[in-house]
Design an enzyme around this catalytic site. Structure first.
Site, PDB file in Angstrom:
ATOM      1  N   SER A   9      33.302  64.709 -20.426  1.00 44.35           N
ATOM      2  CA  SER A   9      33.132  66.067 -21.522  1.00 44.35           C
ATOM      3  C   SER A   9      32.034  66.816 -21.411  1.00 44.35           C
ATOM      4  O   SER A   9      30.916  65.996 -21.843  1.00 44.35           O
ATOM      5  CB  SER A   9      33.441  65.175 -22.691  1.00 44.35           C
ATOM      6  OG  SER A   9      33.532  65.925 -23.154  1.00 44.35           O
ATOM      7  N   HIS A  34      36.012  67.389 -17.268  1.00 48.99           N
ATOM      8  CA  HIS A  34      37.174  67.316 -19.053  1.00 48.99           C
ATOM      9  C   HIS A  34      36.690  68.307 -20.007  1.00 48.99           C
ATOM     10  O   HIS A  34      35.837  68.506 -20.587  1.00 48.99           O
ATOM     11  CB  HIS A  34      36.852  65.425 -19.705  1.00 48.99           C
ATOM     12  CG  HIS A  34      37.459  65.380 -20.580  1.00 48.99           C
ATOM     13  ND1 HIS A  34      38.898  64.807 -19.979  1.00 48.99           N
ATOM     14  CD2 HIS A  34      37.871  65.275 -21.434  1.00 48.99           C
ATOM     15  CE1 HIS A  34      39.557  64.212 -21.031  1.00 48.99           C
ATOM     16  NE2 HIS A  34      38.901  64.422 -22.762  1.00 48.99           N
ATOM     17  N   MET A  38      39.895  72.234 -28.624  1.00 50.11           N
ATOM     18  CA  MET A  38      40.371  71.491 -29.821  1.00 50.11           C
ATOM     19  C   MET A  38      40.539  72.225 -30.986  1.00 50.11           C
ATOM     20  O   MET A  38      39.834  73.619 -31.100  1.00 50.11           O
ATOM     21  CB  MET A  38      39.066  70.601 -30.989  1.00 50.11           C
ATOM     22  CG  MET A  38      38.788  69.653 -29.949  1.00 50.11           C
ATOM     23  SD  MET A  38      37.694  68.749 -30.456  1.00 50.11           S
ATOM     24  CE  MET A  38      37.399  67.047 -29.440  1.00 50.11           C
ATOM     25  N   MET A 138      43.933  57.881 -25.517  1.00 51.01           N
ATOM     26  CA  MET A 138      42.375  58.198 -26.277  1.00 51.01           C
ATOM     27  C   MET A 138      42.205  56.928 -27.035  1.00 51.01           C
ATOM     28  O   MET A 138      43.483  55.575 -27.722  1.00 51.01           O
ATOM     29  CB  MET A 138      43.209  58.423 -27.763  1.00 51.01           C
ATOM     30  CG  MET A 138      42.984  59.848 -27.329  1.00 51.01           C
ATOM     31  SD  MET A 138      41.811  61.118 -26.934  1.00 51.01           S
ATOM     32  CE  MET A 138      40.845  60.523 -28.134  1.00 51.01           C
ATOM     33  N   ASP A 172      39.937  57.729 -22.816  1.00 50.66           N
ATOM     34  CA  ASP A 172      39.398  59.041 -23.195  1.00 50.66           C
ATOM     35  C   ASP A 172      38.483  58.735 -24.645  1.00 50.66           C
ATOM     36  O   ASP A 172      39.329  58.462 -25.282  1.00 50.66           O
ATOM     37  CB  ASP A 172      39.596  60.433 -23.300  1.00 50.66           C
ATOM     38  CG  ASP A 172      39.468  61.496 -24.009  1.00 50.66           C
ATOM     39  OD1 ASP A 172      40.391  62.466 -23.933  1.00 50.66           O
ATOM     40  OD2 ASP A 172      38.128  61.220 -24.322  1.00 50.66           O
TER      41      ASP A 172
HETATM   42  C1  DX5 Z   1      37.267  62.782 -28.224  1.00 53.31           C
HETATM   43  C2  DX5 Z   1      37.210  63.815 -26.871  1.00 53.31           C
HETATM   44  C3  DX5 Z   1      36.708  63.048 -25.798  1.00 53.31           C
HETATM   45  C4  DX5 Z   1      35.493  62.594 -26.023  1.00 53.31           C
HETATM   46  C5  DX5 Z   1      34.380  61.785 -25.520  1.00 53.31           C
HETATM   47  O1  DX5 Z   1      38.689  63.691 -29.001  1.00 53.31           O
HETATM   48  O2  DX5 Z   1      37.987  63.429 -26.307  1.00 53.31           O
HETATM   49  O3  DX5 Z   1      36.527  63.249 -24.844  1.00 53.31           O
HETATM   50  O4  DX5 Z   1      34.644  64.157 -26.040  1.00 53.31           O
HETATM   51  O5  DX5 Z   1      33.171  61.709 -25.852  1.00 53.31           O
HETATM   52  P1  DX5 Z   1      32.436  60.560 -25.862  1.00 53.31           P
HETATM   53  O6  DX5 Z   1      32.395  59.894 -24.107  1.00 53.31           O
HETATM   54  O7  DX5 Z   1      30.702  60.659 -26.506  1.00 53.31           O
HETATM   55  O8  DX5 Z   1      33.320  59.332 -26.560  1.00 53.31           O
HETATM   56 ZN    ZN Z   2      39.269  64.556 -24.224  1.00 49.54          ZN
END
Ligand code: DX5
Ligand code: ZN
Length: 216
Positions: A9, A34, A38, A138, A172
């Site tokens: 990501s 990824h 948001m 998630m 994720d």
């Molecule tokens: C959070 C995102 C994730 C996040 C992952 O809302 O959907 O994709 O960026 O980041 P890490 O791996 O640092 O948790």
């Molecule tokens: Zn994500």
């Protein structure tokens, strides 16, 4: 046999060096980029939209995996398809018409995927499991990178894997080198990794470590 894929990501990447960052994960063996989209409504953070996504598309050969953490996703899936998304994940919590929305994504020629938050039960998506190319589970409360993985989300992945042995299951949030094998053992086969790759001095080397770990 499902492929094991690392999907870095870029949320926490250094956007001043994003081109180099994309090259690093490509050389490090990542299978997807990824993109965490948001809107400051569905989640308490604002990231980027179709414009930046289109720039990322120009900067990598890797397919774009767009994770829409936005209200009214129906209004934007066309923009992300135009930006070059290969997969679009929409949250079941953001639409009254999930079946229709997933078909809308497929009709755009993009792989449809559904995402659910940690406390959202699998029950809410069980009727669309045959419509999607992937389910995004998630494992943190969405909005920020760098959080800790919520352990009960592995139970949810285990339950989903038992239901659908051939389904792409993406985990994720909070995935690290010291827990990714537990995520794989639970049944995930696509692993989003944000701060554990882009927060490090050598993202390429770390990405390579993640790839080796899940394919070991
Ligand atoms: C959070 C995102 C994730 C996040 C992952 O809302 O959907 O994709 O960026 O980041 P890490 O791996 O640092 O948790
Ligand atoms: Zn994500």
């Amino acid at each position: 046999m499902l492929k094991q894929i690392i999907a870095p990501s870029v949320l926490n990447a250094n956007f001043l060096e994003l081109g180099n960052g994309l090259k690093a994960i490509e050389n490090g063996g990542a299978g997807l980029v990824h993109l965490d989209i948001m809107d400051g409504h569905f989640v308490p953070n604002i990231s980027f939209g179709p414009g930046i996504s289109a720039c990322v598309k120009k900067g990598t050969k890797l397919p774009l995996d767009c994770h829409l953490m936005i209200e009214n996703p129906e209004n934007y899936v066309g923009e992300f398809a135009k930006a070059g998304a290969s997969i679009i994940s929409v949250h079941a919590e953001t639409t009254n018409h999930l079946d229709r929305l997933l078909h809308q994504i497929a009709e755009l020629g993009v792989k449809p995927a559904v995402a659910i938050n940690p406390a959202t039960p699998l029950e809410s998506i069980k009727y669309v499991l045959d419509i999607v190319d992937m389910v995004l589970i998630m494992s943190v409360n969405p909005g920020f990178g760098g959080q800790s993985l919520i352990p009960y989300c592995l139970d949810k992945i285990r339950e989903l894997r038992a239901l659908k042995p051939e389904l792409n299951i993406q985990i994720d949030g909070g995935v690290k080198l010291d827990n990714i094998l537990a995520c794989k053992e639970a049944g995930a086969n696509i692993f989003v990794v944000g701060s554990a790759i882009f927060g490090k001095p050598d993202p390429e080397a770390v990405c390579r470590e993640f790839v080796a770990k899940v394919n070991g």
